[in-house]
Design a protein around this motif. Structure first.
Motif, mmCIF file in Angstrom:
data_model
loop_
_atom_site.group_PDB
_atom_site.id
_atom_site.type_symbol
_atom_site.label_atom_id
_atom_site.label_comp_id
_atom_site.label_asym_id
_atom_site.label_seq_id
_atom_site.Cartn_x
_atom_site.Cartn_y
_atom_site.Cartn_z
ATOM 1 N N GLU A 91 0.838 -1.210 0.000
ATOM 2 C CA GLU A 91 0.000 0.000 0.000
ATOM 3 C C GLU A 91 0.870 1.257 0.000
ATOM 4 O O GLU A 91 0.626 2.196 -0.753
ATOM 5 C CB GLU A 91 -0.909 -0.007 1.225
ATOM 6 N N PHE A 92 1.905 1.271 0.827
ATOM 7 C CA PHE A 92 2.808 2.427 0.854
ATOM 8 C C PHE A 92 3.490 2.598 -0.499
ATOM 9 O O PHE A 92 3.583 3.702 -1.021
ATOM 10 C CB PHE A 92 3.854 2.274 1.962
ATOM 11 N N ALA A 93 3.954 1.493 -1.074
ATOM 12 C CA ALA A 93 4.639 1.550 -2.369
ATOM 13 C C ALA A 93 3.721 2.121 -3.439
ATOM 14 O O ALA A 93 4.147 2.922 -4.269
ATOM 15 C CB ALA A 93 5.137 0.166 -2.768
ATOM 16 N N GLU A 94 2.458 1.729 -3.410
ATOM 17 C CA GLU A 94 1.514 2.263 -4.393
ATOM 18 C C GLU A 94 1.333 3.768 -4.200
ATOM 19 O O GLU A 94 1.280 4.527 -5.163
ATOM 20 C CB GLU A 94 0.170 1.557 -4.274
ATOM 21 N N LYS A 95 1.320 4.211 -2.953
ATOM 22 C CA LYS A 95 1.119 5.636 -2.672
ATOM 23 C C LYS A 95 2.326 6.489 -3.048
ATOM 24 O O LYS A 95 2.186 7.682 -3.249
ATOM 25 C CB LYS A 95 0.749 5.829 -1.212
ATOM 26 N N VAL A 96 3.490 5.861 -3.152
ATOM 27 C CA VAL A 96 4.678 6.628 -3.548
ATOM 28 C C VAL A 96 5.148 6.275 -4.954
ATOM 29 O O VAL A 96 6.280 6.565 -5.315
ATOM 30 C CB VAL A 96 5.849 6.500 -2.530
ATOM 31 N N GLY A 97 4.278 5.638 -5.753
ATOM 32 C CA GLY A 97 4.588 5.529 -7.158
ATOM 33 C C GLY A 97 4.663 4.173 -7.800
ATOM 34 O O GLY A 97 4.926 4.087 -8.978
ATOM 35 N N VAL A 98 4.456 3.070 -7.088
ATOM 36 C CA VAL A 98 4.454 1.757 -7.717
ATOM 37 C C VAL A 98 3.002 1.361 -7.939
ATOM 38 O O VAL A 98 2.265 1.146 -6.992
ATOM 39 C CB VAL A 98 5.154 0.687 -6.841
ATOM 40 N N HIS A 99 2.597 1.303 -9.176
ATOM 41 C CA HIS A 99 1.219 0.939 -9.513
ATOM 42 C C HIS A 99 1.252 -0.263 -10.437
ATOM 43 O O HIS A 99 1.266 -0.125 -11.643
ATOM 44 C CB HIS A 99 0.511 2.114 -10.202
ATOM 45 N N ASP A 100 1.289 -1.466 -9.861
ATOM 46 C CA ASP A 100 1.343 -2.643 -10.724
ATOM 47 C C ASP A 100 -0.039 -3.251 -10.943
ATOM 48 O O ASP A 100 -0.207 -4.117 -11.791
ATOM 49 C CB ASP A 100 2.330 -3.693 -10.197
ATOM 50 N N GLY A 101 -1.043 -2.803 -10.179
ATOM 51 C CA GLY A 101 -2.402 -3.252 -10.390
ATOM 52 C C GLY A 101 -2.672 -4.695 -10.021
ATOM 53 O O GLY A 101 -3.757 -5.200 -10.241
#
Length: 172
Positions: A91-101
């Motif tokens: 979740e943190f990674a998605e919020k700082v730019g990792v969007h792998d879906g």
């Protein structure tokens, strides 16, 4: 400029650096070193040294421990009464730019998938967080909580801290 090395972050985890032997590129360990010490340094040699330009701040090992634990502690500041959030790594990674879906909850390399099939999306999360750290876009404070930053552009310049919550800030 290597912001973590030359920018002198204001936290203890950036005072001590793990630097291998310049001739071999490996850490010189005593023959009687315990197995957990050998595994610790082997992991640094294989995974962290390439990302941190051949020298690894102790804070990078703390970040690696946080990733292995599966959660990130995010702090707005350094004082005990400052806002602190605990979020799953993915979740943190998605919020700082990792969007792998893909919705993966585990993070790799070889953290939670040992002996199982390697998942490329999980590896991307691990690499992305360490790249953000190596580039000075996030630091670990003296409580091993992440602070989002804008690194200095030259030695002697001050670090700037991003005060938005990770849900409001895109760092990548």
């Amino acid at each position: 400029m290597n912001p973590l090395f030359h920018g002198r972050p204001p936290y203890d985890g950036y005072q001590e650096w793990l630097t291998p032997n310049p001739l071999t590129g490996r850490f010189d360990l005593q023959a009687a070193a315990p197995m957990d010490t050998r595994l610790f340094f082997a992991r640094i040699e294989e995974l962290l040294l390439p990302l941190y330009q051949g020298r690894v701040p102790m804070a990078a090992t703390y970040l690696d421990d946080r990733i292995k634990a599966g959660f990130i502690v995010y702090a707005q500041g350094d004082e005990p009464n400052d806002t602190v959030n605990v979020v799953p790594v993915a979740e943190f990674a998605e919020k700082v730019g990792v969007h792998d879906g893909t919705g993966h909850q585990d993070v790799c390399p070889r953290l939670n998938c040992s002996g199982k099939q390697h998942v490329a999306a999980e590896h991307r999360i691990w690499v992305h967080l360490h790249h953000l750290h190596a580039s000075g876009r996030l630091l670990l404070n003296n409580h091993d909580a992440i602070r989002l930053t804008i690194p200095p552009h030259a030695p002697g310049e001050a670090w700037q801290f991003v005060s938005a919550s990770p849900s409001e800030e895109h760092v990548g």
